[in-house]
Design a protein around this motif. Structure first.
Motif, mmCIF file in Angstrom:
data_model
loop_
_atom_site.group_PDB
_atom_site.id
_atom_site.type_symbol
_atom_site.label_atom_id
_atom_site.label_comp_id
_atom_site.label_asym_id
_atom_site.label_seq_id
_atom_site.Cartn_x
_atom_site.Cartn_y
_atom_site.Cartn_z
ATOM 1 N N HIS A 35 12.139 0.780 10.888
ATOM 2 C CA HIS A 35 13.388 0.585 10.167
ATOM 3 C C HIS A 35 13.203 0.457 8.658
ATOM 4 N N MET A 36 11.976 0.458 8.186
ATOM 5 C CA MET A 36 11.713 0.327 6.756
ATOM 6 C C MET A 36 11.008 1.569 6.237
ATOM 7 N N ARG A 37 11.075 1.728 4.935
ATOM 8 C CA ARG A 37 10.379 2.820 4.257
ATOM 9 C C ARG A 37 9.780 2.247 2.982
ATOM 10 N N CYS A 38 8.558 2.627 2.670
ATOM 11 C CA CYS A 38 7.896 2.131 1.463
ATOM 12 C C CYS A 38 8.660 2.617 0.233
ATOM 13 N N GLU A 39 8.904 1.709 -0.702
ATOM 14 C CA GLU A 39 9.642 2.074 -1.912
ATOM 15 C C GLU A 39 8.835 2.976 -2.828
ATOM 16 N N ARG A 40 7.526 2.911 -2.755
ATOM 17 C CA ARG A 40 6.676 3.711 -3.642
ATOM 18 C C ARG A 40 6.379 5.090 -3.052
ATOM 19 N N CYS A 41 5.821 5.145 -1.839
ATOM 20 C CA CYS A 41 5.375 6.430 -1.280
ATOM 21 C C CYS A 41 6.359 7.023 -0.264
ATOM 22 N N LYS A 42 7.403 6.276 0.113
ATOM 23 C CA LYS A 42 8.469 6.726 1.021
ATOM 24 C C LYS A 42 7.992 6.964 2.451
ATOM 25 N N ARG A 43 6.825 6.463 2.814
ATOM 26 C CA ARG A 43 6.327 6.620 4.185
ATOM 27 C C ARG A 43 6.718 5.425 5.038
ATOM 28 N N ARG A 44 6.551 5.566 6.346
ATOM 29 C CA ARG A 44 6.892 4.508 7.296
ATOM 30 C C ARG A 44 5.657 4.005 8.027
ATOM 31 N N GLU A 45 4.548 3.930 7.352
ATOM 32 C CA GLU A 45 3.296 3.496 7.979
ATOM 33 C C GLU A 45 2.924 2.134 7.420
ATOM 34 N N PHE A 46 3.118 1.094 8.238
ATOM 35 C CA PHE A 46 2.897 -0.272 7.784
ATOM 36 C C PHE A 46 1.973 -1.010 8.731
ATOM 37 N N ASP A 47 1.317 -2.008 8.192
ATOM 38 C CA ASP A 47 0.580 -3.000 8.964
ATOM 39 C C ASP A 47 1.425 -4.267 8.910
ATOM 40 N N VAL A 48 1.946 -4.725 10.058
ATOM 41 C CA VAL A 48 2.870 -5.853 10.112
ATOM 42 C C VAL A 48 2.207 -7.022 10.817
#
Length: 82
Positions: A35-48
């Motif tokens: 549900h989120m997108r990185c503000e810098r690179c616009k990708r959806r790959e996160f470590d949560v």
């Protein structure tokens, strides 16, 4: 506290669970990346991760707080053939 780190550009943000609940609804914390997108690179790959900081660590952590939500209205047109 929920720690979200972009895998691509290595930016880390900390959120309160209540703010994410207001924004995304009642979802498991590991589904935040859908549900989120990185503000810098616009990708959806996160470590949560869930973070339970001590008092000393909690003073040093900058938390992102939800201020408001803006809905973007987009117009889509379709031409009909006669």
């Amino acid at each position: 506290m929920i720690r979200v780190r972009c895998i691509n550009c290595n930016i880390t943000h900390h959120y309160l669970p209540g703010d994410l609940l207001k924004l995304m609804g009642d979802i498991p914390f590991w589904d935040v990346e859908r549900h989120m997108r990185c503000e810098r690179c616009k990708r959806r790959e996160f470590d949560v991760d869930i973070l339970l900081p001590s008092a000393v660590q909690g003073v040093k952590i900058r938390v992102r707080r939800l201020v408001g939500v803006r809905m973007v209205r987009r117009v889509i047109w379709r031409d009909e053939k006669d």
